[in-house]
Motif scaffolding. Structure first.
Motif, PDB file in Angstrom:
ATOM      1  N   PRO A  55      48.846  24.126 139.359  1.00 54.00           N
ATOM      2  CA  PRO A  55      49.262  23.411 140.562  1.00 54.00           C
ATOM      3  C   PRO A  55      48.827  24.168 141.820  1.00 54.00           C
ATOM      4  O   PRO A  55      48.940  25.393 141.887  1.00 54.00           O
ATOM      5  N   THR A  57      49.653  22.586 145.023  1.00 52.38           N
ATOM      6  CA  THR A  57      50.780  22.254 145.897  1.00 52.38           C
ATOM      7  C   THR A  57      52.076  22.509 145.139  1.00 52.38           C
ATOM      8  O   THR A  57      52.116  22.413 143.909  1.00 52.38           O
ATOM      9  N   PHE A  61      54.741  16.746 140.760  1.00 52.98           N
ATOM     10  CA  PHE A  61      53.498  16.031 141.023  1.00 52.98           C
ATOM     11  C   PHE A  61      53.816  14.685 141.652  1.00 52.98           C
ATOM     12  O   PHE A  61      54.641  13.929 141.158  1.00 52.98           O
ATOM     13  N   SER A  62      53.165  14.421 142.772  1.00 52.75           N
ATOM     14  CA  SER A  62      53.366  13.173 143.497  1.00 52.75           C
ATOM     15  C   SER A  62      52.095  12.876 144.283  1.00 52.75           C
ATOM     16  O   SER A  62      51.136  13.649 144.253  1.00 52.75           O
ATOM     17  N   SER A  65      49.619  15.508 145.828  1.00 50.06           N
ATOM     18  CA  SER A  65      49.629  16.785 145.103  1.00 50.06           C
ATOM     19  C   SER A  65      48.210  17.151 144.680  1.00 50.06           C
ATOM     20  O   SER A  65      47.389  16.288 144.383  1.00 50.06           O
ATOM     21  N   GLU A  83      43.132  15.815 143.517  1.00 47.24           N
ATOM     22  CA  GLU A  83      44.228  15.326 144.340  1.00 47.24           C
ATOM     23  C   GLU A  83      44.723  14.018 143.724  1.00 47.24           C
ATOM     24  O   GLU A  83      43.910  13.159 143.350  1.00 47.24           O
TER      25      GLU A  83
END
Length: 164
Positions: A55, A57, A61-62, A65, A83
């Motif tokens: 990860p 960010t 996860f959204s 992200s 992304e």
């Protein structure tokens, strides 16, 4: 006419673009399938070509992200920063790469069907430096890898043997 050639100017070779599409039906509820696949920490469990998923960010996860994926396919190490451009819970996940030597964008679409969930994965991978004439072979090899990954996912989610 002297100095004039009837041959056309040399054209740049068309680069390989791989378009993939794979459909699988999994005998599990759509919310179960989506939750498992949307949690990208599970990717390595069902896609053995993925060697690392990091990860970038923070948080869950959204949409928006970013994550780094390191994959080893066809004897080549690939590294992308992806992304998540759209995350529609229970319906779909869309990603696009930033950087990396082979631009990619793709999606996973989920829908309820009698007896389970239909998952459609589709994407497009550009292969700079690879001539277009090799696309059929690379597509065939890639489809085989995707079929194997989704067979593993089915085994995991349909309550089969534990895969590591």
């Amino acid at each position: 006419m002297l100095g004039h050639s009837s041959f056309p100017k040399e054209k740049r070779p068309r680069l390989a673009v791989i378009r993939l599409k794979h459909t699988t039906v999994i005998a599990a509820a759509p919310d179960v399938v989506f939750a498992y696949v949307a949690d990208l920490r599970n990717e390595r469990r069902w896609q053995p070509d993925i060697k690392a998923l990091i990860p970038v960010t923070e948080g869950t996860f959204s949409r928006g992200s970013r994550f780094i994926e390191v994959r080893h396919s066809f004897g080549i190490r690939f590294r992308w920063e992806f992304e998540i451009t759209n995350l529609n819970p229970g319906k779909g996940i869309h990603v696009i790469s930033h950087g990396g030597r082979c631009p990619y964008h793709g999606s996973r679409i989920f829908s309820a069907v009698p007896g389970g969930t239909c998952v459609i994965e589709q994407g497009e991978l550009q292969l700079p430096g690879v001539p277009q004439c090799s696309s059929p072979l690379i597509t065939w090899l890639s489809q085989r890898s995707i079929r194997n990954a989704y067979a593993r996912l089915k085994t995991l989610l349909e309550g089969g043997s534990r895969l590591t």
